[in-house]
Design a protein around this motif. Structure first.
Motif, PDB file in Angstrom:
ATOM      1  N   GLU A 114      -2.982 -63.993  -9.578  1.00 62.58           N
ATOM      2  CA  GLU A 114      -3.603 -64.990 -10.659  1.00 62.58           C
ATOM      3  C   GLU A 114      -2.888 -65.996 -10.815  1.00 62.58           C
ATOM      4  OE1 GLU A 114      -2.718 -63.344 -14.564  1.00 62.58           O
ATOM      5  OE2 GLU A 114      -2.767 -61.277 -13.842  1.00 62.58           O
ATOM      6  N   THR A 116      -2.689 -69.470 -13.308  1.00 60.40           N
ATOM      7  CA  THR A 116      -2.728 -69.747 -14.819  1.00 60.40           C
ATOM      8  C   THR A 116      -2.432 -71.285 -15.059  1.00 60.40           C
ATOM      9  OG1 THR A 116      -2.055 -67.436 -15.452  1.00 60.40           O
ATOM     10  CG2 THR A 116      -1.894 -69.130 -17.259  1.00 60.40           C
ATOM     11  N   GLU A 117      -3.236 -71.940 -15.586  1.00 62.14           N
ATOM     12  CA  GLU A 117      -2.634 -73.291 -16.135  1.00 62.14           C
ATOM     13  C   GLU A 117      -1.594 -73.411 -17.216  1.00 62.14           C
ATOM     14  OE1 GLU A 117      -4.770 -77.940 -16.448  1.00 62.14           O
ATOM     15  OE2 GLU A 117      -6.089 -75.985 -16.625  1.00 62.14           O
ATOM     16  N   TYR A 122       1.046 -75.421 -12.717  1.00 63.88           N
ATOM     17  CA  TYR A 122       0.192 -74.055 -12.752  1.00 63.88           C
ATOM     18  C   TYR A 122       1.201 -73.036 -12.449  1.00 63.88           C
ATOM     19  CZ  TYR A 122      -4.203 -76.475 -11.998  1.00 63.88           C
ATOM     20  OH  TYR A 122      -5.225 -77.127 -12.092  1.00 63.88           O
ATOM     21  N   GLN A 123       1.013 -72.067 -13.230  1.00 63.80           N
ATOM     22  CA  GLN A 123       1.806 -70.513 -12.724  1.00 63.80           C
ATOM     23  C   GLN A 123       1.076 -69.644 -11.873  1.00 63.80           C
ATOM     24  OE1 GLN A 123       4.300 -68.627 -15.780  1.00 63.80           O
ATOM     25  NE2 GLN A 123       3.141 -66.982 -15.411  1.00 63.80           N
ATOM     26  N   THR A 125       1.026 -65.857 -10.297  1.00 65.09           N
ATOM     27  CA  THR A 125       1.300 -64.543 -10.459  1.00 65.09           C
ATOM     28  C   THR A 125       1.077 -63.951  -8.892  1.00 65.09           C
ATOM     29  OG1 THR A 125       0.978 -64.459 -12.484  1.00 65.09           O
ATOM     30  CG2 THR A 125       1.318 -62.188 -11.377  1.00 65.09           C
TER      31      THR A 125
END
Length: 150
Positions: A114, A116-117, A122-123, A125
């Motif tokens: 994934e 994610t903003e 951003y992150q 996963t």
């Protein structure tokens, strides 16, 4: 092999298989250094003679030592240009599946599950598997969280 991308392209990385790192030998010296750093001098790690008659037939690396290699391996798999900060944000799940005998070679494969903003970046996963050369089961499976800030 390192995947190099620009920060602007991070949002589209979900589902990307980053492949595998090079192999790294788990040496007794590395195990002993980790034992000194953590204070974990259990004989199954640091006493090769006694470990021969132990449950694994040889000294084994600490599980957390093997897991810690994910930091080195991760930088070998992905390089993001145009960031100001890269942060190892943590782990969602870790399992120590198989012990790593001293002398074995390990490497890591990773798939970005994934993206994610988050505020300022951003992150990612990342599903990570540290495998042992020639072994049927991996040493460690973990879901890592990494943050990149512009």
């Amino acid at each position: 092999m390192t995947t190099s991308i620009a920060y602007a392209d991070v949002a589209g990385l979900a589902g990307t298989d980053l492949g595998f790192t090079d192999w790294l030998e788990m040496t007794q010296e590395r195990v002993n250094t980790f034992a000194d750093a953590t204070g974990d001098h259990q004989w199954i790690h640091v006493d090769p003679e006694r470990a021969k008659s132990g449950p694994f037939g040889a000294p084994i690396a600490h599980g957390f030592l093997t897991l810690s290699l994910a930091v080195t391996f991760w930088t070998e798999l992905l390089d993001v240009d145009g960031v100001t900060t890269k942060v190892n944000y943590g782990l969602d799940k870790v399992r120590f599946v198989s012990p790593v005998p001293v002398g074995a070679r390990v490497r890591m494969g990773a798939v970005i599950a994934e993206v994610t903003e988050i505020a300022g970046g951003y992150q990612l996963t990342v599903d990570q598997t540290i495998e042992i050369d020639g072994a049927a089961k991996p040493a460690v499976v973990a879901r890592g969280l990494y943050r990149f800030y512009a």
